[in-house]
Design an enzyme around this catalytic site. Sequence first.
Site, PDB file in Angstrom:
ATOM      1  N   GLU A  20      -3.906  65.457  11.136  1.00  0.00           N
ATOM      2  CA  GLU A  20      -4.009  63.998  11.257  1.00  0.00           C
ATOM      3  C   GLU A  20      -5.239  63.570  10.470  1.00  0.00           C
ATOM      4  O   GLU A  20      -6.354  63.566  10.985  1.00  0.00           O
ATOM      5  CB  GLU A  20      -4.073  63.607  12.735  1.00  0.00           C
ATOM      6  N   HIS A  33      -6.903  59.415  15.505  1.00  0.00           N
ATOM      7  CA  HIS A  33      -5.749  60.308  15.416  1.00  0.00           C
ATOM      8  C   HIS A  33      -4.686  59.698  14.509  1.00  0.00           C
ATOM      9  O   HIS A  33      -4.885  58.642  13.895  1.00  0.00           O
ATOM     10  CB  HIS A  33      -5.163  60.545  16.810  1.00  0.00           C
ATOM     11  N   GLU A  72      -4.745  55.652  17.351  1.00  0.00           N
ATOM     12  CA  GLU A  72      -3.688  56.216  16.518  1.00  0.00           C
ATOM     13  C   GLU A  72      -3.540  55.303  15.305  1.00  0.00           C
ATOM     14  O   GLU A  72      -3.148  54.140  15.421  1.00  0.00           O
ATOM     15  CB  GLU A  72      -2.378  56.282  17.303  1.00  0.00           C
ATOM     16  N   HIS A  86      -7.245  66.770  15.317  1.00  0.00           N
ATOM     17  CA  HIS A  86      -6.046  67.522  14.950  1.00  0.00           C
ATOM     18  C   HIS A  86      -6.055  67.636  13.428  1.00  0.00           C
ATOM     19  O   HIS A  86      -6.084  66.618  12.723  1.00  0.00           O
ATOM     20  CB  HIS A  86      -4.788  66.819  15.448  1.00  0.00           C
TER      21      HIS A  86
END
Length: 644
Positions: A250, A379, A471, A247
């Site tokens: 990110e 991410h 994440e 993404h």
Amino acid sequence: MRPPPPLLLTMLVLAAARPGCEPAWGPEGGCPGSAGSDSATCVDLQLQSCSDVAYNRTAFPTPLQHRSRAAVESSSEYVLLSVLHHLLEGQCNPDLRLLGCAVLAPRCEGGRVRRPCRHVCGALREACQPAFDAIDMAWPYFLDCGRYFSGPEEDCYDPLEKLRGGLDIEEALPSSHPHTFIQFTHHSYAQMVRVLKRTAARCAHISKTYSIGRSFDGRDLLVIEFSSRPGQHELMEPEVKLIGNIHGNEVAGREMLIYLAQYLCSEYLLGNPRIQRLLNTTRIHLLPSMNPDGYEVAAAEGAGYNGWTSGRQNAQNLDLNRNFPDLTSEYYRLASVRGARSDHIAIPQHYWWGKVAPETKAIMKWMRTIPFVLSASLHGGDLVVSYPFDFSKHPQEEKMFSPTPDEKMFKLLARAYADVHPMMMDRSENRCGGNFLKRGSIINGADWYSFTGGMSDFNYLHSNCFEITVELGCVKFPPEEALYTIWQHNKEPLLNFMEMVHRGIKGMVMDKFGKPVKNARILVKGIRHDITTAPDGDYWRLLPPGAHIVIAQAPGYSKVIKKVIIPARMKRAGRVDFILQPLRTGPQKFLPGSRRGWPGEEPQEPDQDPLGARRQPTTGGSKPWWWSYFTSLGQHQPRWLLKY
């Protein structure tokens, strides 16, 4: 660039068939003396396995009395150098090969031969002796430090000097910065490319850059890889990939992988044993930015200003982590069909009727080209590690625990990252990602929220690769001053995770003639997910500790069953090889769960540890595990490899 190395088995047979000189061999007894620093005629060095030494001229005859390039290349000593990396499982590479090249292809300068330094040989022997002892192999006679090496008073040179080589002048960092300097800033696309290429140039013997394709706007999807032999797959060396910036907004993962590339290069050159062992036994691929087009959109707004979604998608307005084929739905259908295979699921034709991003196609092509074992996608937006499946078992359920058959292994992989991340282990309820505290900062993806077309599910269901999603923090585009702290939090988790690729078992699947069997299936009883062998017949099977029944089978062959026991503290993949017999020879007669060893090896009791047995010294005059190759497939027996 050197061509891919021959198969390990073929090399070993060649080594057995072409014995070199060894003490007490031959009618004359003993070997010719080594060459000194006498006058010599220097010629171009053209040996492929020695093409990366720090010099380019050699002379004949060599210290082993080889009188031509052809004689060197056909010698057992030369062939042995090319297989030692595999026999020693990557340890002492490329140091050992460069040391051997100093003897097999002596350095020639100004019409005289220079000998390598004895102290370099001695230090390397001390460091590498445990690796030889582990496989019960004698130190090669042609690396006798007293015989073929000399002292500083004889103008010796360091054959490993190139391993400490610096940057080219045009690639050098400013004089005010040490070579280990990492600039903890955000990198534009052009800056990222320059840093990766500069890093690869600095560590050219263990690193290179390559592109797996282009983004929609034409930017190269640039990868930097680290390996003892960059650019080629090596037998039984597992492949790992780390992907950032899927993404575009990110960005922490993008920067972490840029920093990681610089760190691996610097620490390898500085002699960090952990990093050297990792890079000598693993092929690592880092793709810092899978979505460079989206990054440019997010970066235009800047850290702290970009929105939650600005730049998330690629230039086609596609979310790349929703753009992969939905194989999970097909898996749930197949899982209910008795006898149906639910792994290596083909991409359905209707998938190609939709809009497929060039970035997605590049990843899928990359996965077909390289037999990846382990992967992580980095991410941002929360602080947690998730693992497949990401799509719920019941599509109407937005949150539902939906494990894969490898649930135990995936939890170990997730914990390998989370358990050493200081913020993921922080017990404060007010920290980022506080709602994952009770879960240990790991979660099954579908139990968090369900979505289709994810990259992790595709990896697991279409290939042999296990991928988790990390994440890195609640701020998607963190300010520059936060990057150093984020790196400090993630450096150890990244290293710890990559080392997990060596958990479980690995080995070769061959027929009775030693020919590799590609696409053979490796089954584990109780885990309905098979993996397949690579084109060279090697495989890797990530497994949690415990006892496992492992089966190898391929069309046209009878299956082979072995029982393996993986100790809880075992951190290096156990070697479990399979030799398949053609069906026409009749079924294999052994009890399920028993262990079949190497050719000529005595059967062992099922409750013995087969993984540890291979690494133990032999007793009672029996031969080590690798000796059966020579006795069963080679006419000559290079006894100088034996310790007893």
